[in-house]
Write a protein that holds these residues in place. Sequence first.
Motif, PDB file in Angstrom:
ATOM      1  N   ARG A 109       0.834  -1.211   0.000  1.00 34.64           N
ATOM      2  CA  ARG A 109       0.000   0.000   0.000  1.00 34.64           C
ATOM      3  C   ARG A 109       0.866   1.258   0.000  1.00 34.64           C
ATOM      4  NH1 ARG A 109      -2.517   3.326   4.057  1.00 34.64           N
ATOM      5  NH2 ARG A 109      -4.500   4.122   3.310  1.00 34.64           N
ATOM      6  N   ALA A 110       1.987   1.214   0.747  1.00 35.48           N
ATOM      7  CA  ALA A 110       2.873   2.372   0.859  1.00 35.48           C
ATOM      8  C   ALA A 110       3.755   2.553  -0.371  1.00 35.48           C
ATOM      9  CB  ALA A 110       3.753   2.229   2.103  1.00 35.48           C
ATOM     10  N   GLY A 111       3.814   1.543  -1.230  1.00 32.65           N
ATOM     11  CA  GLY A 111       4.678   1.609  -2.408  1.00 32.65           C
ATOM     12  C   GLY A 111       4.230   2.652  -3.411  1.00 32.65           C
ATOM     13  N   ASP A 112       5.119   2.948  -4.343  1.00 30.68           N
ATOM     14  CA  ASP A 112       4.849   3.928  -5.392  1.00 30.68           C
ATOM     15  C   ASP A 112       4.237   3.207  -6.588  1.00 30.68           C
ATOM     16  OD1 ASP A 112       4.772   6.063  -7.090  1.00 30.68           O
ATOM     17  OD2 ASP A 112       6.936   6.163  -7.418  1.00 30.68           O
ATOM     18  N   HIS A 113       2.968   3.486  -6.854  1.00 29.07           N
ATOM     19  CA  HIS A 113       2.256   2.831  -7.940  1.00 29.07           C
ATOM     20  C   HIS A 113       1.887   3.813  -9.053  1.00 29.07           C
ATOM     21  CE1 HIS A 113       2.012  -0.662  -5.378  1.00 29.07           C
ATOM     22  NE2 HIS A 113       1.539   0.095  -4.415  1.00 29.07           N
ATOM     23  N   ARG A 114       2.551   4.947  -9.080  1.00 27.34           N
ATOM     24  CA  ARG A 114       2.241   5.953 -10.100  1.00 27.34           C
ATOM     25  C   ARG A 114       2.499   5.438 -11.505  1.00 27.34           C
ATOM     26  NH1 ARG A 114       5.645  10.812  -7.861  1.00 27.34           N
ATOM     27  NH2 ARG A 114       6.955   9.019  -7.509  1.00 27.34           N
ATOM     28  N   ALA A 115       3.468   4.557 -11.667  1.00 24.21           N
ATOM     29  CA  ALA A 115       3.794   4.041 -12.995  1.00 24.21           C
ATOM     30  C   ALA A 115       2.618   3.279 -13.597  1.00 24.21           C
ATOM     31  CB  ALA A 115       5.014   3.143 -12.927  1.00 24.21           C
ATOM     32  N   LEU A 116       1.795   2.666 -12.762  1.00 21.21           N
ATOM     33  CA  LEU A 116       0.649   1.911 -13.267  1.00 21.21           C
ATOM     34  C   LEU A 116      -0.545   2.800 -13.580  1.00 21.21           C
ATOM     35  CD1 LEU A 116       0.750  -1.243 -10.982  1.00 21.21           C
ATOM     36  CD2 LEU A 116       1.248  -1.111 -13.418  1.00 21.21           C
ATOM     37  N   ALA A 117      -0.519   4.060 -13.170  1.00 24.37           N
ATOM     38  CA  ALA A 117      -1.653   4.959 -13.382  1.00 24.37           C
ATOM     39  C   ALA A 117      -1.931   5.180 -14.866  1.00 24.37           C
ATOM     40  CB  ALA A 117      -1.412   6.292 -12.686  1.00 24.37           C
ATOM     41  N   SER A 118      -0.900   5.196 -15.694  1.00 16.93           N
ATOM     42  CA  SER A 118      -1.093   5.449 -17.119  1.00 16.93           C
ATOM     43  C   SER A 118      -1.212   4.169 -17.940  1.00 16.93           C
ATOM     44  CB  SER A 118       0.072   6.290 -17.653  1.00 16.93           C
ATOM     45  OG  SER A 118       1.274   5.567 -17.508  1.00 16.93           O
ATOM     46  N   VAL A 119      -1.172   3.022 -17.278  1.00 18.89           N
ATOM     47  CA  VAL A 119      -1.252   1.738 -17.965  1.00 18.89           C
ATOM     48  C   VAL A 119      -2.717   1.312 -18.023  1.00 18.89           C
ATOM     49  CG1 VAL A 119      -0.548  -0.691 -17.852  1.00 18.89           C
ATOM     50  CG2 VAL A 119       1.045   1.100 -17.173  1.00 18.89           C
ATOM     51  N   PRO A 120      -3.209   0.850 -19.179  1.00 21.71           N
ATOM     52  CA  PRO A 120      -4.594   0.375 -19.253  1.00 21.71           C
ATOM     53  C   PRO A 120      -4.852  -0.730 -18.229  1.00 21.71           C
ATOM     54  CG  PRO A 120      -3.623   0.507 -21.438  1.00 21.71           C
ATOM     55  CD  PRO A 120      -2.521   0.763 -20.453  1.00 21.71           C
ATOM     56  N   GLY A 121      -6.066  -0.773 -17.722  1.00 21.61           N
ATOM     57  CA  GLY A 121      -6.422  -1.714 -16.662  1.00 21.61           C
ATOM     58  C   GLY A 121      -6.123  -3.162 -16.988  1.00 21.61           C
ATOM     59  N   CYS A 122      -6.370  -3.572 -18.245  1.00 20.43           N
ATOM     60  CA  CYS A 122      -6.129  -4.965 -18.602  1.00 20.43           C
ATOM     61  C   CYS A 122      -4.641  -5.320 -18.512  1.00 20.43           C
ATOM     62  CB  CYS A 122      -6.671  -5.268 -19.989  1.00 20.43           C
ATOM     63  SG  CYS A 122      -5.969  -4.242 -21.291  1.00 20.43           S
ATOM     64  N   LEU A 123      -3.772  -4.399 -18.871  1.00 22.04           N
ATOM     65  CA  LEU A 123      -2.335  -4.652 -18.747  1.00 22.04           C
ATOM     66  C   LEU A 123      -1.876  -4.552 -17.302  1.00 22.04           C
ATOM     67  CD1 LEU A 123      -0.892  -2.777 -21.850  1.00 22.04           C
ATOM     68  CD2 LEU A 123      -1.105  -5.234 -21.507  1.00 22.04           C
ATOM     69  N   ALA A 124      -2.439  -3.612 -16.553  1.00 19.06           N
ATOM     70  CA  ALA A 124      -2.075  -3.479 -15.141  1.00 19.06           C
ATOM     71  C   ALA A 124      -2.435  -4.748 -14.390  1.00 19.06           C
ATOM     72  CB  ALA A 124      -2.781  -2.276 -14.519  1.00 19.06           C
ATOM     73  N   ARG A 125      -3.595  -5.339 -14.709  1.00 24.06           N
ATOM     74  CA  ARG A 125      -3.987  -6.591 -14.047  1.00 24.06           C
ATOM     75  C   ARG A 125      -2.992  -7.688 -14.364  1.00 24.06           C
ATOM     76  NH1 ARG A 125      -9.106  -5.007 -15.345  1.00 24.06           N
ATOM     77  NH2 ARG A 125      -9.096  -6.222 -17.253  1.00 24.06           N
ATOM     78  N   GLU A 126      -2.573  -7.782 -15.618  1.00 24.95           N
ATOM     79  CA  GLU A 126      -1.620  -8.825 -16.002  1.00 24.95           C
ATOM     80  C   GLU A 126      -0.257  -8.601 -15.340  1.00 24.95           C
ATOM     81  OE1 GLU A 126      -0.048 -12.181 -17.374  1.00 24.95           O
ATOM     82  OE2 GLU A 126      -2.155 -11.635 -17.509  1.00 24.95           O
ATOM     83  N   LEU A 127       0.179  -7.359 -15.280  1.00 25.84           N
ATOM     84  CA  LEU A 127       1.478  -7.058 -14.677  1.00 25.84           C
ATOM     85  C   LEU A 127       1.490  -7.272 -13.176  1.00 25.84           C
ATOM     86  CD1 LEU A 127       2.437  -3.827 -16.642  1.00 25.84           C
ATOM     87  CD2 LEU A 127       3.556  -6.059 -16.775  1.00 25.84           C
ATOM     88  N   THR A 128       0.334  -7.107 -12.536  1.00 19.38           N
ATOM     89  CA  THR A 128       0.299  -7.200 -11.078  1.00 19.38           C
ATOM     90  C   THR A 128      -0.405  -8.449 -10.577  1.00 19.38           C
ATOM     91  OG1 THR A 128      -1.762  -5.929 -10.915  1.00 19.38           O
ATOM     92  CG2 THR A 128       0.329  -4.688 -10.845  1.00 19.38           C
ATOM     93  N   ARG A 129      -0.797  -9.346 -11.475  1.00 21.72           N
ATOM     94  CA  ARG A 129      -1.511 -10.558 -11.066  1.00 21.72           C
ATOM     95  C   ARG A 129      -0.628 -11.420 -10.175  1.00 21.72           C
ATOM     96  NH1 ARG A 129      -4.670 -12.808 -15.492  1.00 21.72           N
ATOM     97  NH2 ARG A 129      -6.262 -11.558 -14.510  1.00 21.72           N
ATOM     98  N   PRO A 130      -1.112 -11.757  -8.979  1.00 22.10           N
ATOM     99  CA  PRO A 130      -0.324 -12.603  -8.086  1.00 22.10           C
ATOM    100  C   PRO A 130      -0.249 -14.027  -8.619  1.00 22.10           C
ATOM    101  CG  PRO A 130      -2.469 -12.125  -7.111  1.00 22.10           C
ATOM    102  CD  PRO A 130      -2.378 -11.357  -8.392  1.00 22.10           C
TER     103      PRO A 130
END
Length: 177
Positions: A109-130
């Motif tokens: 939660r405390a991490g910097d997630h600004r880089a994902l703000a400009s990424v489309p949701g479908c790609l963000a899900r794939e990049l962050t999928r556990p």
Amino acid sequence: MTPEELAKLAHLRRARDLIDREYARPLDVAALARAALMSPAHFSRQFRATYGETPYAYLMTRRIERAKALLRRGDLSVTEVCMAVGCTSLGSFSTRFTELVGETPTAYRAGDHRALASVPGCLARELTRPSRKTEGDPSRARIEQDRGRTIGQDRRSSKTEQDRRSARAAGALALPA
């Protein structure tokens, strides 16, 4: 594929879709097996054979995936996120989150997630999928490595390395060879 195999796959997909849709509800194998029109034991075996993980592991992966999205927003506490995704024990949630993500929910939660703000949701899900399958999947290992979370790697990195990863994630998402 035979018609029987297609029917079995459709029934399993129905149960998987139920997990995806109702992840925040209390779901048990018996309810999922009913959705798939199978006995609980047969359903568990078939689900694992088809999707590579147990129904419970799939459910928890979905819950953790949703928890990551809520934690990135930053407006909910870890406890609120835990309850919002259907977990009833903060300790169990934190343990599973740490196991799948590699850091505690508070640290994530405390991490910097600004880089994902400009990424489309479908790609963000794939990049962050556990996933637990990082070691056997070279593409997942590359994504995790680029995020600075390679298994066994010292997680502290220089500021320039963090900037490079953030710029790559915000840009064209091109991963180096």
